[in-house]
Design a protein around this motif. Structure first.
Motif, short mmCIF file in Angstrom:
data_model
loop_
_atom_site.label_atom_id
_atom_site.label_comp_id
_atom_site.label_asym_id
_atom_site.label_seq_id
_atom_site.Cartn_x
_atom_site.Cartn_y
_atom_site.Cartn_z
N PHE A 74 0.83 -1.20 0.00
CA PHE A 74 0.00 0.00 0.00
C PHE A 74 0.87 1.26 0.00
CE2 PHE A 74 -3.44 -2.54 2.38
CZ PHE A 74 -4.14 -2.80 1.21
N ALA A 75 1.90 1.25 0.83
CA ALA A 75 2.77 2.42 0.97
C ALA A 75 3.46 2.75 -0.34
CB ALA A 75 3.79 2.18 2.08
N VAL A 76 4.02 1.74 -0.98
CA VAL A 76 4.75 1.96 -2.23
C VAL A 76 3.81 2.50 -3.30
CG1 VAL A 76 5.86 0.73 -4.14
CG2 VAL A 76 6.60 0.31 -1.80
N GLU A 77 2.61 1.95 -3.40
CA GLU A 77 1.69 2.41 -4.44
C GLU A 77 1.20 3.82 -4.17
OE1 GLU A 77 -0.30 2.15 -8.09
OE2 GLU A 77 1.32 0.98 -7.21
N CYS A 78 0.95 4.16 -2.91
CA CYS A 78 0.53 5.53 -2.59
C CYS A 78 1.64 6.52 -2.93
CB CYS A 78 0.15 5.64 -1.11
SG CYS A 78 -1.48 4.98 -0.72
N LEU A 79 2.87 6.16 -2.59
CA LEU A 79 3.97 7.07 -2.89
C LEU A 79 4.17 7.21 -4.40
CD1 LEU A 79 7.12 7.58 -0.86
CD2 LEU A 79 7.33 7.42 -3.34
N HIS A 80 4.10 6.10 -5.11
CA HIS A 80 4.22 6.15 -6.57
C HIS A 80 3.12 7.02 -7.17
CE1 HIS A 80 4.65 5.01 -10.71
NE2 HIS A 80 3.52 4.35 -10.72
N THR A 81 1.89 6.87 -6.68
CA THR A 81 0.78 7.64 -7.23
C THR A 81 0.94 9.13 -6.95
OG1 THR A 81 -0.68 5.73 -6.93
CG2 THR A 81 -1.73 7.85 -7.31
N TYR A 82 1.41 9.46 -5.75
CA TYR A 82 1.68 10.88 -5.45
C TYR A 82 2.66 11.45 -6.47
CZ TYR A 82 6.11 12.88 -3.73
OH TYR A 82 7.35 13.46 -3.66
N SER A 83 3.70 10.68 -6.82
CA SER A 83 4.70 11.18 -7.77
C SER A 83 4.08 11.42 -9.14
CB SER A 83 5.88 10.21 -7.87
OG SER A 83 5.57 9.06 -8.63
N LEU A 84 3.14 10.57 -9.54
CA LEU A 84 2.47 10.76 -10.83
C LEU A 84 1.61 12.01 -10.83
CD1 LEU A 84 1.31 7.09 -11.62
CD2 LEU A 84 3.44 8.24 -12.30
N VAL A 85 0.88 12.21 -9.73
CA VAL A 85 0.02 13.40 -9.62
C VAL A 85 0.85 14.67 -9.75
CG1 VAL A 85 -1.51 14.71 -8.09
CG2 VAL A 85 -1.72 12.21 -8.22
N HIS A 86 1.99 14.72 -9.06
CA HIS A 86 2.84 15.91 -9.12
C HIS A 86 3.58 16.01 -10.45
CE1 HIS A 86 3.07 16.97 -4.55
NE2 HIS A 86 1.84 16.91 -5.01
N ASP A 87 4.02 14.89 -11.01
CA ASP A 87 4.71 14.93 -12.31
C ASP A 87 3.79 15.45 -13.42
OD1 ASP A 87 6.96 13.91 -11.13
OD2 ASP A 87 6.95 12.00 -12.20
N ASP A 88 2.49 15.19 -13.30
CA ASP A 88 1.54 15.60 -14.33
C ASP A 88 1.21 17.09 -14.29
OD1 ASP A 88 1.31 13.03 -15.36
OD2 ASP A 88 -0.43 12.52 -14.11
N LEU A 89 1.59 17.78 -13.24
CA LEU A 89 1.25 19.19 -13.09
C LEU A 89 1.85 20.05 -14.20
CD1 LEU A 89 1.73 19.51 -9.23
CD2 LEU A 89 -0.43 19.83 -10.45
N PRO A 90 1.22 21.18 -14.52
CA PRO A 90 1.76 22.07 -15.56
C PRO A 90 3.20 22.49 -15.33
CG PRO A 90 -0.49 22.68 -15.05
CD PRO A 90 -0.11 21.62 -14.05
N ALA A 91 3.62 22.63 -14.09
CA ALA A 91 4.99 23.04 -13.79
C ALA A 91 6.00 21.92 -14.06
CB ALA A 91 5.11 23.48 -12.33
N MET A 92 5.52 20.68 -14.17
CA MET A 92 6.39 19.54 -14.42
C MET A 92 6.22 19.07 -15.87
SD MET A 92 8.10 18.77 -11.59
CE MET A 92 7.99 18.83 -9.81
N ASP A 93 5.50 17.96 -16.07
CA ASP A 93 5.36 17.41 -17.43
C ASP A 93 4.11 17.90 -18.15
OD1 ASP A 93 7.69 16.05 -17.01
OD2 ASP A 93 6.74 14.12 -16.59
N ASP A 94 3.19 18.52 -17.42
CA ASP A 94 1.98 19.11 -18.01
C ASP A 94 1.20 18.10 -18.85
OD1 ASP A 94 0.07 21.02 -18.55
OD2 ASP A 94 1.22 22.02 -20.13
N ASP A 95 0.81 17.00 -18.20
CA ASP A 95 0.04 15.95 -18.88
C ASP A 95 -1.44 16.07 -18.55
OD1 ASP A 95 1.81 14.36 -20.46
OD2 ASP A 95 2.72 13.63 -18.62
N ASP A 96 -2.28 15.79 -19.53
CA ASP A 96 -3.73 15.87 -19.36
C ASP A 96 -4.38 14.52 -19.08
OD1 ASP A 96 -3.63 18.59 -19.82
OD2 ASP A 96 -4.07 18.39 -21.97
N MET A 97 -3.69 13.42 -19.43
CA MET A 97 -4.26 12.09 -19.26
C MET A 97 -3.29 11.20 -18.49
SD MET A 97 -7.25 12.09 -20.69
CE MET A 97 -7.61 10.34 -20.84
N ARG A 98 -3.84 10.36 -17.64
CA ARG A 98 -3.06 9.38 -16.89
C ARG A 98 -3.94 8.17 -16.67
NH1 ARG A 98 2.13 8.32 -15.68
NH2 ARG A 98 2.49 10.56 -15.30
N ARG A 99 -3.44 7.00 -17.04
CA ARG A 99 -4.18 5.75 -16.87
C ARG A 99 -5.57 5.83 -17.50
NH1 ARG A 99 -2.39 4.58 -10.53
NH2 ARG A 99 -0.34 3.69 -11.02
#
Length: 298
Positions: A74-99
């Motif tokens: 659970f811990a690993v998946e929550c941490l991984h998901t947090y990283s995706l949420v932040h990576d997708d932000l406009p200031a980072m990779d600026d992605d509109d779709m995930r999974r």
């Protein structure tokens, strides 16, 4: 990849997602509804669940530590998901779709996405707090996720695009790309394997063998991801493709070309499998996972 393994992995992912849904409902019962909804939007969107699968399968080699391994997954998946949420932000990779669904900042807003990521990161360590091996598990995950691991790797990745250098883009070399990928992707995958061993009380040499396997798997996973970004189907993958080249990201596909990257992927998978020989138990599942990573199409 054999079809039975793909089915087995999907079966694990489905069961894990249902289990995670129940635990998130319990832990977020007093949280603001919008925050809980955003966390669930990110965490329950599907995905291959490879990191928690690695935790469980690594622990199973030693036939113990099931409760700690479950919490660590659970811990690993929550941490991984947090990283995706932040990576997708406009200031980072600026992605509109995930999974296959809108990213959190698109579905809600940037502030909610930042807070949802913060919440997921905090939940990761809440899961580990009550485990029997809390110290070892927490330390391993923190090192993999922090400045010398995933977060540092993300900054190096942005720097390689030329974001911070007055002189422009950092030259793409094998050393540069290996450092980025080992930190940004490989560190957390290696930690997933090692945390499974820690949860089971495995000896240090076995922990290190699994971590070495995980580092190679992490590199293989990223090379495969880069190949999919170049040649994959956006509808199948669930996110936009072609963005790495457009952003000038440092990848082995860009450095070596498609054929060179595929050759490196194949040799990396074999290097990963070589680390399994000294481990106890049946390592066939971990070998099959290595093959799956090399041949996946999404």
């Amino acid at each position: 990849m054999t079809e039975p393994f793909a089915i087995r992995l999907q079966s694990f992912a489905d069961a894990f997602s249902q289990d995670l849904r129940a635990r998130l409902a319990e832990l977020l019962s007093g949280a603001p509804e919008r925050l809980a909804d955003a966390v669930n939007h990110a965490a329950l969107a599907g995905g291959k669940r490879i990191r928690p699968f690695l935790v469980r399968e690594s622990a199973r080699l030693f036939e113990s530590g099931e409760d700690d391994a479950r919490a660590a997954a659970f811990a690993v998946e929550c941490l991984h998901t947090y990283s995706l949420v932040h990576d997708d932000l406009p200031a980072m990779d600026d992605d509109d779709m995930r999974r296959g669904r809108p990213t959190v900042h698109v579905a809600y807003d940037e502030a909610t996405a930042i807070l949802a990521g913060d919440c997921l990161l905090t939940l990761a360590f809440e899961f580990l707090a009550a485990t029997h091996h809390a110290g070892g598990l927490t330390g391993t995950l923190a090192r993999a996720a922090g400045g010398t691991g995933m977060v540092g790797g993300q900054l190096f990745d942005l720097a390689a695009e030329g974001r911070f250098e007055a002189g422009g883009k950092v030259p793409d070399t094998e050393t540069t790309i290996r450092r980025i990928q080992a930190m940004k992707t490989g560190a957390l995958i290696a930690a997933s394997c090692e945390m499974g061993a820690i949860a089971a009380g495995a000896q240090e040499s076995h922990r290190q063998s699994l971590a070495a396997y995980g580092r190679e798997i992490g590199l293989a996973f990223q090379i495969a991801d880069d190949l999919l970004d170049t040649h994959g189907d956006a509808a199948r993958i669930g996110k936009a493709v072609g963005k790495d080249a457009a952003a000038g990201k440092a990848t082995f596909v860009g450095l070596l070309g498609t054929d060179g990257a595929r050759d490196l992927l194949a040799s990396t998978v074999e290097a990963a499998k070589a680390n399994l020989g000294a481990l106890p138990g049946d390592t066939q599942t971990l070998q099959a996972l290595a093959d799956y990573i090399a041949t996946r199409d999404h």
